[in-house]
Design an enzyme around this catalytic site. Structure first.
Site, mmCIF file in Angstrom:
data_model
loop_
_atom_site.group_PDB
_atom_site.id
_atom_site.type_symbol
_atom_site.label_atom_id
_atom_site.label_comp_id
_atom_site.label_asym_id
_atom_site.label_seq_id
_atom_site.Cartn_x
_atom_site.Cartn_y
_atom_site.Cartn_z
ATOM 1 N N SER A 150 54.205 -7.820 69.073
ATOM 2 C CA SER A 150 55.219 -7.250 68.188
ATOM 3 C C SER A 150 54.808 -7.399 66.725
ATOM 4 O O SER A 150 53.769 -6.899 66.319
ATOM 5 C CB SER A 150 56.572 -7.901 68.479
ATOM 6 O OG SER A 150 57.612 -7.238 67.802
ATOM 7 N N ASP A 159 59.099 -1.023 68.363
ATOM 8 C CA ASP A 159 60.436 -1.199 68.933
ATOM 9 C C ASP A 159 61.458 -1.543 67.848
ATOM 10 O O ASP A 159 62.659 -1.388 68.051
ATOM 11 C CB ASP A 159 60.464 -2.225 70.069
ATOM 12 C CG ASP A 159 59.970 -3.606 69.663
ATOM 13 O OD1 ASP A 159 59.534 -3.781 68.509
ATOM 14 O OD2 ASP A 159 59.994 -4.515 70.524
ATOM 15 N N ASP A 199 57.631 -1.648 63.216
ATOM 16 C CA ASP A 199 56.713 -2.769 63.438
ATOM 17 C C ASP A 199 55.557 -2.286 64.321
ATOM 18 O O ASP A 199 55.581 -1.150 64.820
ATOM 19 C CB ASP A 199 57.461 -3.973 64.015
ATOM 20 C CG ASP A 199 57.937 -3.771 65.437
ATOM 21 O OD1 ASP A 199 58.011 -2.611 65.892
ATOM 22 O OD2 ASP A 199 58.253 -4.768 66.107
ATOM 23 N N ASP A 219 54.467 -2.529 67.373
ATOM 24 C CA ASP A 219 54.650 -1.934 68.704
ATOM 25 C C ASP A 219 55.832 -0.969 68.740
ATOM 26 O O ASP A 219 56.212 -0.477 69.802
ATOM 27 C CB ASP A 219 54.784 -3.012 69.789
ATOM 28 C CG ASP A 219 56.095 -3.774 69.711
ATOM 29 O OD1 ASP A 219 56.558 -4.024 68.586
ATOM 30 O OD2 ASP A 219 56.640 -4.129 70.768
#
Length: 573
Positions: free
Chosen positions: A145, A308, A304, A306
């Site tokens: 993340s 999400d 961010d 990734d």
């Protein structure tokens, strides 16, 4: 076995590959060796995350093989049909992400489990969608993340596209813990993944289907058609996975006046232009703000790595860009969504809004106004995904929105995790709706505050790394339970919720009631107009303290919040 013995086991193992052996040789101090081997990298309910490198307490090919072997055993117990349904795998831009994804694919293939593997980096929500689209038994995403560059991680998803529930995670953890030697686990050895019969590469079909669903997020097509191109949007993927998916979603749906932060479009595992690739951190918007000033951007959006989480910035009354909090963005989305659905006659009679226990109560106030039920969950979007599945199966409620204060939102449940791609598009629709009225998102937020009250929130994170850090965090949580605060900022504590004990304590009456949520290492203190919540992070070496209060004015709220923080942090020392 102690850390020295574990280190020697790795050093002497004939199974260790050449590169890992070099990394082991580079551990030149007892402190480094101890931190790499003093424990096994924990696989929690949200997966595992840690620094990359050699050792039992690090993310490497052997810890990935171990986790994946555990998942393979869990799937095989469900029968041949589950093995044939297979596992979808995605990965982000981080160091070793592709390699770890391939290790997972080879491990599953060895066990006769079908694999759907993305050829290139993809956002986490796309993996969630792919699990459902491919009708897979499970999903894996290799990501850390928004953590620093030295980290990587491994998350597991169920067949509904949501992260594993605690019950399923417990079963998986048991399978992983039962594996004694992670260094000798077998994998499919074919030279090329393309030659492995069980591996199928995910193609354009899945990505096109995802974009088709993204377009359905738009509520007011006429508004967007007439005004989408007039909205000036600045977008940064912060060197992560979302560049293609977000830009395509915006372009496909009429938001064509998009300015890219060129320095941050390129995938970069070092995230070299930011101190932290986290849109929760205002510094991450520094370059986007510079672009916004040049092009007079109406809204700045950043994901961010990734994709999400989504951060949003907008001009304030002084003409400077202000980064909205997750609670503020969530309130703006929810207010527009419910207002528009009601006006269109599309608001279900049994609508439900889901949020976490550390998310602002403003969302509940808005939902109440529209007759929408609010349900709180524990921190972690997997609990929101679990509730969505429950409501679909029982028909007791209809999901309309889910969010958490840490910049995670979900409008349409074709994805079962927070989805910055669909919300990037939806935030632009919300911004366009306010622009038509001659207002910015901040001015829209002010209208919401005037109607529902001025809510102030703050998150204070203490990074406490290593063995000593774990001990410090444990000590803080013990103090909160054994020697609780009586008051803060002059306000008496009225109730305490201890989610580990599963009880709610009425302080004045000294009465206890049972909580209905699952057990978790969280303590929440309530006072008349707000609360303070204490939670060790499940994925980072952090102690998190959440503050939330309602005031009559913005200034009053800020003053009380400042005193609250001072009192609580002094108490924790």
């Amino acid at each position: 076995m102690g850390w020295k013995e574990e280190y020697e086991r790795w050093m002497k193992s004939p199974s260790i590959d050449v590169n890992t052996k070099k990394e082991l040789d580079a551990l030149t101090s007892d402190e480094l060796i101890e931190d790499s081997f003093y424990k096994t990298l924990e696989f929690g309910t949200g997966g595992m995350r840690g620094e990359t490198g050699p050792g039992t307490n690090r993310m490497n090919r052997y810890t990935v093989r171990k986790a994946t072997t555990g998942l393979a055993e869990m799937i095989k117990r469900k029968g041949q049909k589950a093995c044939e349904k297979g596992v979808a795998i995605a990965y982000d831009v981080r160091h070793y992400s592709r390699e770890f994804a391939e290790e997972a694919a080879r491990t599953l293939a060895y066990h006769g489990i079908r694999v759907y593997l993305f050829k290139d980096v993809q956002p986490t929500p796309v993996l969630s969608f792919a699990v459902r689209y491919c009708k897979a038994q499970a999903g894996i995403v290799i990501t850390a993340s928004h953590n620093p560059p030295e980290y990587n991680g491994y998350k597991v998803y169920g067949d509904d596209g949501a992260q594993l529930t605690p019950e399923s995670a417990k079963e998986l953890i048991e399978d992983i813990v039962n594996i004694e030697d992670e260094l000798s686990l077998p994998i499919a050895e074919e030279a090329k993944l393309e030659d492995i019969e069980q591996v199928t590469f995910i193609g354009k079909e899945v990505l096109d289907a995802y974009q088709e669903n993204i377009s359905k997020v738009i509520l007011d097509e006429q508004l967007v058609k007439e005004n989408g191109s007039k909205l000036s949007v600045v977008f940064t993927p912060l060197h992560g996975t979302s560049f293609q998916t977000v830009t395509e979603a915006l372009k496909n749906n009429g938001f064509t006046n998009v300015h890219l932060v060129e320095e941050q479009v390129t995938a970069d595992p070092e995230f070299s232009t930011v101190a932290s690739p986290n849109p929760e951190e205002h510094e991450a918007f520094k370059l986007a703000i510079q672009y916004g000033e040049k092009v007079n951007g109406d809204v700045l959006i950043g994901t961010d790595p990734d994709a999400d989480r989504l951060g949003v910035a907008v001009k304030n009354n002084e003409g400077n860009y202000q980064v909205l909090t997750g609670n503020q963005t969530g309130a703006l989305i929810l207010h527009y969504l419910l207002t528009t659905m009601k006006a269109q006659g599309k608001l279900p009679h049994n609508a439900v809004m889901l949020k976490t226990i550390v998310t602002s109560d403003l969302g509940e106030k808005i939902a109440d106004k529209f007759g929408v039920k609010t349900v709180d969950t524990l921190t972690g979007f997997k609990f929101i995904g679990e509730k969505i599945r429950q409501y679909e199966e029982t028909g007791e409620a209809t999901f309309v929105f889910g969010y958490e204060e840490s910049y995670g939102y979900l409008v349409r449940p074709f994805v079962r995790d927070k989805d910055a791609v669909q919300v990037a598009l939806f935030v632009c629709e919300v911004a366009a709706s306010w622009k038509v009225k001659g207002k910015t998102l901040l001015e829209g937020l002010e209208e919401i505050y005037q109607q529902y009250g001025y809510f102030q929130e703050h998150l204070h994170s203490m990074t406490l790394k290593g063995k000593k850090g774990v001990e410090q965090i444990t000590g803080m949580m013990e103090k909160l339970r054994k020697d609780p605060l009586n008051s803060a900022a002059g306000m008496p504590i009225t109730h305490i919720e201890d989610y580990q004990a599963g009880i709610r304590i009425d302080v004045s009456a000294q009465k206890e009631d049972k909580l209905t949520l699952p057990l978790a290492n969280v303590v929440k203190y309530f006072f008349e107009n707000g609360w303070i919540c204490f939670r060790p992070s499940g994925t980072e070496p952090k102690m998190k303290v959440y503050f939330s209060l309602k005031a009559n004015t913005d200034e009053e709220g800020k003053d009380v919040l400042t005193q609250l923080k001072e009192d609580v942090l002094a108490y924790l020392k």
